[in-house]
Design a protein around this motif. Structure first.
Motif, short mmCIF file in Angstrom:
data_model
loop_
_atom_site.label_atom_id
_atom_site.label_comp_id
_atom_site.label_asym_id
_atom_site.label_seq_id
_atom_site.Cartn_x
_atom_site.Cartn_y
_atom_site.Cartn_z
N VAL A 85 0.84 -1.20 0.00
CA VAL A 85 0.00 0.00 0.00
C VAL A 85 0.87 1.26 0.00
O VAL A 85 0.56 2.25 -0.66
CB VAL A 85 -0.98 -0.01 1.18
N LYS A 86 1.99 1.21 0.72
CA LYS A 86 2.92 2.34 0.68
C LYS A 86 3.43 2.56 -0.75
O LYS A 86 3.55 3.70 -1.21
CB LYS A 86 4.11 2.07 1.61
N SER A 87 3.72 1.46 -1.43
CA SER A 87 4.17 1.57 -2.82
C SER A 87 3.10 2.21 -3.69
O SER A 87 3.40 3.02 -4.58
CB SER A 87 4.53 0.18 -3.37
N ALA A 88 1.84 1.84 -3.44
CA ALA A 88 0.73 2.41 -4.21
C ALA A 88 0.62 3.91 -3.96
O ALA A 88 0.41 4.70 -4.89
CB ALA A 88 -0.57 1.71 -3.85
N ILE A 89 0.77 4.32 -2.70
CA ILE A 89 0.72 5.75 -2.37
C ILE A 89 1.83 6.50 -3.09
O ILE A 89 1.61 7.56 -3.69
CB ILE A 89 0.83 5.96 -0.84
N ARG A 90 3.03 5.94 -3.03
CA ARG A 90 4.16 6.60 -3.69
C ARG A 90 3.96 6.66 -5.20
O ARG A 90 4.31 7.65 -5.85
CB ARG A 90 5.46 5.88 -3.33
N TRP A 91 3.37 5.61 -5.77
CA TRP A 91 3.10 5.58 -7.21
C TRP A 91 2.09 6.68 -7.58
O TRP A 91 2.26 7.36 -8.60
CB TRP A 91 2.57 4.21 -7.61
N VAL A 92 1.07 6.84 -6.77
CA VAL A 92 0.08 7.89 -7.02
C VAL A 92 0.76 9.26 -7.00
O VAL A 92 0.53 10.11 -7.87
CB VAL A 92 -1.07 7.83 -5.98
N ARG A 93 1.60 9.50 -5.99
CA ARG A 93 2.29 10.79 -5.91
C ARG A 93 3.26 10.97 -7.09
O ARG A 93 3.37 12.06 -7.65
CB ARG A 93 3.04 10.89 -4.57
N ASN A 147 6.40 7.80 5.65
CA ASN A 147 7.85 7.99 5.52
C ASN A 147 8.65 7.36 6.65
O ASN A 147 9.83 7.68 6.83
CB ASN A 147 8.20 9.47 5.41
N MET A 148 8.05 6.48 7.42
CA MET A 148 8.78 5.82 8.50
C MET A 148 9.58 4.65 7.91
O MET A 148 8.99 3.69 7.40
CB MET A 148 7.80 5.33 9.57
N PRO A 149 10.90 4.69 7.94
CA PRO A 149 11.72 3.69 7.26
C PRO A 149 11.35 2.24 7.58
O PRO A 149 11.42 1.38 6.70
CB PRO A 149 13.14 4.03 7.73
N LEU A 150 10.99 1.97 8.81
CA LEU A 150 10.67 0.60 9.21
C LEU A 150 9.54 0.02 8.39
O LEU A 150 9.47 -1.20 8.19
CB LEU A 150 10.31 0.58 10.70
N PHE A 151 8.65 0.85 7.87
CA PHE A 151 7.46 0.35 7.19
C PHE A 151 7.40 0.75 5.72
O PHE A 151 6.35 0.59 5.09
CB PHE A 151 6.21 0.85 7.90
N GLU A 152 8.48 1.25 5.16
CA GLU A 152 8.45 1.68 3.77
C GLU A 152 8.68 0.54 2.78
O GLU A 152 8.11 0.51 1.70
CB GLU A 152 9.49 2.77 3.53
N GLY A 153 9.54 -0.39 3.13
CA GLY A 153 9.93 -1.40 2.16
C GLY A 153 10.88 -0.79 1.14
O GLY A 153 11.14 0.41 1.12
N ALA A 154 11.40 -1.63 0.25
CA ALA A 154 12.36 -1.15 -0.73
C ALA A 154 12.01 -1.63 -2.13
O ALA A 154 12.87 -1.79 -2.99
CB ALA A 154 13.76 -1.63 -0.36
N ASN A 155 10.70 -1.86 -2.36
CA ASN A 155 10.30 -2.51 -3.59
C ASN A 155 10.14 -1.56 -4.78
O ASN A 155 10.72 -1.77 -5.82
CB ASN A 155 8.99 -3.28 -3.38
N CYS A 156 9.33 -0.52 -4.63
CA CYS A 156 8.95 0.26 -5.80
C CYS A 156 8.81 1.74 -5.48
O CYS A 156 8.40 2.11 -4.38
CB CYS A 156 7.61 -0.25 -6.36
N THR A 157 9.12 2.57 -6.47
CA THR A 157 8.90 4.02 -6.42
C THR A 157 9.39 4.61 -5.10
O THR A 157 8.64 5.27 -4.37
CB THR A 157 7.40 4.35 -6.61
N THR A 158 10.63 4.36 -4.78
CA THR A 158 11.16 4.77 -3.48
C THR A 158 11.72 6.20 -3.49
O THR A 158 12.24 6.66 -2.48
CB THR A 158 12.27 3.80 -3.04
#
Length: 340
Positions: A158-166, A199-210
């Protein structure tokens, strides 16, 4: 190393007013000794709108399933790739107004429910279509359920989806400072988690649109718990079978209460949490921790609203007579929040 193993002497986690401080930790493996019994890689179809309807109509015989719209005022783009993890492609669906706007629109990302294990994005296509009619650009993503991967995989997705939208804000004519995350049930819990852990590193992951941020500007929590460990909550009762949350975490609440606390939005609510709308059924355990959460928001003068449908079942937002009022509450709240 598994930092969520409460017996690990290498873990040093300090919680203070919702902020997580990670000291001397290198996040290597989230799975560790977690039980993988729920990772079947077989789709769980136990929660769907038709199934919820059959159960709900016994007590509410006049309810009606909200069907997808066939509207010339809404354009749709489906099965859009937003993240690739190995060979796995995560997709979302976009619903937007046909009429062009000179001003960037508000984006609403909708997270489906189903106990982090079942459910489908398609359950909220009617909501996305209705909001698009009102001028919002809506995104309905999939995420890895607990049949495929354990917590925090769904959070990463879901974080990746948010970043993709932005990242695609200009392309879709949405305002990068007007990104809303909305969710129902398990999706409501995750929506609140997005709002409290941006933007909390522990929950961001490193998969997409970082290369862009994951913070959101408003949260709409529809009957999603705020805490997995709150005394008013009902998650984690494995007496009659493994609970949905136990499957998602891979630990029971007794085995690893720290993990259950860590996954709770209430653990992180702070001065950085955006305005939040709570829309609830009559089932109190579905909003466990809400009053404590709002207390923190109030301390920081952060706007919130609560609307409760008295006597309503948990799946109320999928059916009339509750669907239309739900849409109106969302629209009104977002207009207040963004001064539209």
């Amino acid at each position: 190393m598994n930092i969520f193993n409460s017996n690990s002497s290498k873990s040093c986690l300090l919680i203070s007013k919702g902020f997580f401080v990670i000291i001397g930790l290198l996040l290597v493996d989230w799975v560790g000794a977690q039980s993988l019994s729920g990772v079947t890689n077989i789709r769980d179809t136990s929660y769907s709108t038709p199934i919820a309807y059959e159960k709900t109509k016994k007590d509410f015989p006049n309810i009606k399933i909200v069907l997808e719209l066939n509207s010339k005022t809404v354009k749709e783009k489906r099965e859009v790739n937003f993240c690739k993890i190995g060979k796995r492609r995560l997709k979302l669906n976009i619903f937007s107004p046909v009429i062009k706007s000179k001003e960037p629109r508000t984006a609403v990302l909708i997270i489906h429910g189903g106990g982090w294990r079942s459910g489908s994005p398609s359950q909220h296509y009617p909501l996305a279509q209705k909001l698009a009619q009102l001028g919002y650009v809506c995104y309905v993503p999939e995420y890895r359920l607990s049949t495929e991967a354990l917590f925090p995989a769904a959070i990463y997705d879901v974080k990746s989806a948010i970043r993709w939208v932005r990242k695609n804000a200009v392309k879709h004519n949405v305002a990068s400072n007007k990104i809303v995350v909305l969710g129902f049930s398990a999706g409501g819990e995750m929506a609140a988690f997005m709002g409290t852990t941006g933007n909390m590193p522990l929950f961001e992951g490193a998969n997409c649109t970082t290369d862009v941020t994951s913070d959101v500007n408003a949260v709409v929590d529809i009957d999603g718990t705020l805490s997995f460990v709150h005394p008013d909550g009902g998650e984690g009762d494995d007496s009659k079978g493994t609970s949905a949350a136990t499957y998602w975490f891979g630990y029971s609440k007794i085995e690893n209460p720290k993990l259950w606390e860590t996954a709770s939005p209430l653990s992180f609510v702070s001065a950085q949490t955006p305005p939040t709308l709570f829309i609830n059924s009559a089932i109190s355990r579905m909003h466990a921790g809400r009053e404590d959460y709002i207390k923190v928001l109030n301390e920081h003068n952060i706007y919130s609203e609560v609307h409760t449908f008295e006597g309503a079942p948990h799946s109320f937002c999928l059916f009339e007579p509750w669907f239309d009022p739900t849409v109106k509450f969302i629209d009104s709240f977002l207009n207040k929040t963004f001064d539209n």
